[in-house]
Design a protein around this motif. Sequence first.
Motif, PDB file in Angstrom:
ATOM      1  N   LYS A  24      -2.128   5.908   4.528  1.00 60.01           N
ATOM      2  CA  LYS A  24      -1.965   5.774   3.210  1.00 60.01           C
ATOM      3  C   LYS A  24      -3.313   4.468   2.947  1.00 60.01           C
ATOM      4  N   ILE A  25      -3.139   3.549   3.630  1.00 58.48           N
ATOM      5  CA  ILE A  25      -4.123   2.372   3.612  1.00 58.48           C
ATOM      6  C   ILE A  25      -5.298   2.781   4.019  1.00 58.48           C
ATOM      7  N   ALA A  26      -5.495   3.720   5.045  1.00 56.14           N
ATOM      8  CA  ALA A  26      -6.754   4.369   5.598  1.00 56.14           C
ATOM      9  C   ALA A  26      -7.531   5.050   4.481  1.00 56.14           C
ATOM     10  N   ARG A  27      -6.624   5.731   4.082  1.00 56.32           N
ATOM     11  CA  ARG A  27      -7.345   6.629   2.592  1.00 56.32           C
ATOM     12  C   ARG A  27      -7.725   5.767   1.408  1.00 56.32           C
ATOM     13  N   LYS A  28      -6.864   4.784   1.113  1.00 58.46           N
ATOM     14  CA  LYS A  28      -7.297   3.894   0.057  1.00 58.46           C
ATOM     15  C   LYS A  28      -8.684   3.148   0.426  1.00 58.46           C
ATOM     16  N   HIS A  29      -8.649   2.634   1.662  1.00 54.82           N
ATOM     17  CA  HIS A  29      -9.922   1.966   2.051  1.00 54.82           C
ATOM     18  C   HIS A  29     -11.140   3.052   2.213  1.00 54.82           C
ATOM     19  N   ILE A  30     -10.853   4.127   2.733  1.00 55.00           N
ATOM     20  CA  ILE A  30     -12.107   5.292   2.676  1.00 55.00           C
ATOM     21  C   ILE A  30     -12.447   5.427   1.513  1.00 55.00           C
ATOM     22  N   GLU A  31     -11.743   5.683   0.539  1.00 55.53           N
ATOM     23  CA  GLU A  31     -12.095   6.260  -0.697  1.00 55.53           C
ATOM     24  C   GLU A  31     -12.444   5.309  -1.865  1.00 55.53           C
ATOM     25  N   GLY A  32     -11.898   3.811  -1.468  1.00 63.31           N
ATOM     26  CA  GLY A  32     -12.331   3.147  -2.420  1.00 63.31           C
ATOM     27  C   GLY A  32     -13.338   1.684  -2.155  1.00 63.31           C
ATOM     28  N   HIS A  33     -13.554   1.745  -0.594  1.00 62.52           N
ATOM     29  CA  HIS A  33     -14.259   0.652  -0.089  1.00 62.52           C
ATOM     30  C   HIS A  33     -15.427   1.344   0.563  1.00 62.52           C
ATOM     31  N   LEU A  34     -15.619   2.256   1.123  1.00 61.60           N
ATOM     32  CA  LEU A  34     -16.678   2.971   1.989  1.00 61.60           C
ATOM     33  C   LEU A  34     -17.538   3.771   0.783  1.00 61.60           C
ATOM     34  N   GLN A  35     -18.616   3.460   0.528  1.00 59.59           N
ATOM     35  CA  GLN A  35     -19.470   4.263  -0.539  1.00 59.59           C
ATOM     36  C   GLN A  35     -20.037   5.485   0.441  1.00 59.59           C
ATOM     37  N   GLY A  36     -19.414   6.495  -0.732  1.00 61.33           N
ATOM     38  CA  GLY A  36     -19.904   8.060  -0.425  1.00 61.33           C
ATOM     39  C   GLY A  36     -18.782   8.534   0.737  1.00 61.33           C
ATOM     40  N   ALA A  37     -17.999   7.947   0.869  1.00 63.24           N
ATOM     41  CA  ALA A  37     -16.835   8.401   2.083  1.00 63.24           C
ATOM     42  C   ALA A  37     -15.836   9.117   1.383  1.00 63.24           C
ATOM     43  N   LYS A  38     -15.284  10.151   2.533  1.00 60.69           N
ATOM     44  CA  LYS A  38     -14.065  10.926   1.810  1.00 60.69           C
ATOM     45  C   LYS A  38     -13.347  11.386   2.806  1.00 60.69           C
ATOM     46  N   VAL A  39     -12.153  11.763   2.479  1.00 58.78           N
ATOM     47  CA  VAL A  39     -10.938  12.218   3.430  1.00 58.78           C
ATOM     48  C   VAL A  39     -11.100  13.708   3.341  1.00 58.78           C
ATOM     49  N   VAL A  40     -11.274  14.527   4.395  1.00 62.69           N
ATOM     50  CA  VAL A  40     -11.535  15.991   4.333  1.00 62.69           C
ATOM     51  C   VAL A  40     -10.454  16.591   4.852  1.00 62.69           C
ATOM     52  N   GLY A  41      -9.104  16.062   5.251  1.00 55.77           N
ATOM     53  CA  GLY A  41      -8.165  16.412   5.773  1.00 55.77           C
ATOM     54  C   GLY A  41      -7.136  15.295   5.900  1.00 55.77           C
ATOM     55  N   GLU A  42      -5.622  15.890   5.777  1.00 52.76           N
ATOM     56  CA  GLU A  42      -4.474  14.921   6.330  1.00 52.76           C
ATOM     57  C   GLU A  42      -3.557  15.588   6.704  1.00 52.76           C
ATOM     58  N   GLU A  43      -2.922  15.664   7.790  1.00 59.05           N
ATOM     59  CA  GLU A  43      -2.043  16.297   8.292  1.00 59.05           C
ATOM     60  C   GLU A  43      -0.927  15.574   9.114  1.00 59.05           C
ATOM     61  N   TYR A  44       0.396  16.012   9.075  1.00 57.95           N
ATOM     62  CA  TYR A  44       1.318  15.232   9.899  1.00 57.95           C
ATOM     63  C   TYR A  44       2.311  16.430  10.664  1.00 57.95           C
ATOM     64  N   PHE A  45       2.623  15.989  11.823  1.00 58.29           N
ATOM     65  CA  PHE A  45       3.460  16.891  12.841  1.00 58.29           C
ATOM     66  C   PHE A  45       4.927  16.194  13.024  1.00 58.29           C
ATOM     67  N   PRO A  46       5.859  17.054  13.330  1.00 58.82           N
ATOM     68  CA  PRO A  46       7.238  16.550  13.510  1.00 58.82           C
ATOM     69  C   PRO A  46       6.831  15.840  14.992  1.00 58.82           C
ATOM     70  N   LEU A  47       8.121  14.795  15.177  1.00 56.85           N
ATOM     71  CA  LEU A  47       7.913  14.089  16.532  1.00 56.85           C
ATOM     72  C   LEU A  47       8.125  14.930  17.530  1.00 56.85           C
ATOM     73  N   GLY A  48       7.586  14.928  18.603  1.00 58.27           N
ATOM     74  CA  GLY A  48       7.729  16.024  19.741  1.00 58.27           C
ATOM     75  C   GLY A  48       6.873  17.381  19.767  1.00 58.27           C
ATOM     76  N   SER A  49       6.078  17.398  18.617  1.00 57.67           N
ATOM     77  CA  SER A  49       4.981  18.573  18.625  1.00 57.67           C
ATOM     78  C   SER A  49       4.123  18.830  19.548  1.00 57.67           C
ATOM     79  N   THR A  50       4.134  19.962  20.013  1.00 60.30           N
ATOM     80  CA  THR A  50       3.272  20.059  21.051  1.00 60.30           C
ATOM     81  C   THR A  50       2.049  21.312  20.938  1.00 60.30           C
ATOM     82  N   GLN A  51       2.127  21.735  19.694  1.00 62.62           N
ATOM     83  CA  GLN A  51       0.957  22.692  19.200  1.00 62.62           C
ATOM     84  C   GLN A  51       0.218  22.431  18.090  1.00 62.62           C
ATOM     85  N   PHE A  52      -1.174  21.978  18.463  1.00 62.17           N
ATOM     86  CA  PHE A  52      -2.003  21.489  17.718  1.00 62.17           C
ATOM     87  C   PHE A  52      -3.332  22.405  17.480  1.00 62.17           C
TER      88      PHE A  52
END
Length: 237
Positions: A24-52
């Motif tokens: 959340k902090i990274a996204r705010k920084h990328i979108e609010g403080h890095l000119q022309g930068a954007k987040v193109v994906g954000e995903e989360y995985f249950p603890l212990g996941s092994t399929q990526f």
Amino acid sequence: NKTKGAKTFYLLGSDYIWPRTSNKIARKHIEGHLQGAKVVGEEYFPLGSTQFNSVINKIKLTKPDVIYAIIVGGSNVAFYKQLKAAGIDLSKQTLLTISVTEDEIDGIGGENIAGAYACMKYFESLDNANNKAFVPAFQKMWGAKTVIGDVTQAAYLGPWLWKLTVEKAGSFDIDKVAAASPGVEFKGAPEGYVRIHENHHLWSKTRVGRAKLDGQYELIYETADLVEPDPFPKGYQ
């Protein structure tokens, strides 16, 4: 970002509060403080996941300038092995993690993560007098092949900082120890000099290392001065 000129970022994390808050902090920084930068994906995985493989396919399609990965624990072994198997070359694809220490690389294998960047306070390879004494002493106690990462060093700092604070407070009382902690200094830290802030976090240097084949990090950047700890920066909530 100054050296890479990155514009697109893909955020990954294990599904609990630390990766979600950090991203959340990274996204705010990328979108609010890095000119022309954007987040193109954000995903989360249950603890212990092994399929990526699914998210790795998305990464290959979106071709982000930076993969920002906060996957923790054993899941890292699968993630980095699958990244390599999918043909993602970390000497060409910038990946930055805040969750892979030398301990995790022990399981991942240096050949599967070499080239990735990590942002930490401490690396085993740090070249300072404190660390030069600490590493051989630690390995004498725990075995010559034992590696030391940022989390291990933090666990070492804790009892020392507590001891110094108890001595300052003249008491074991928790409230008195907490009240005495701001300004307590530890000059023997393997990472170098640290001191406790009023918010009970540590003033420390911020460092970036690049993973090598041998499982160690090469230090490539560190702040000139200690960085003020600010776990919930204003404007980033």
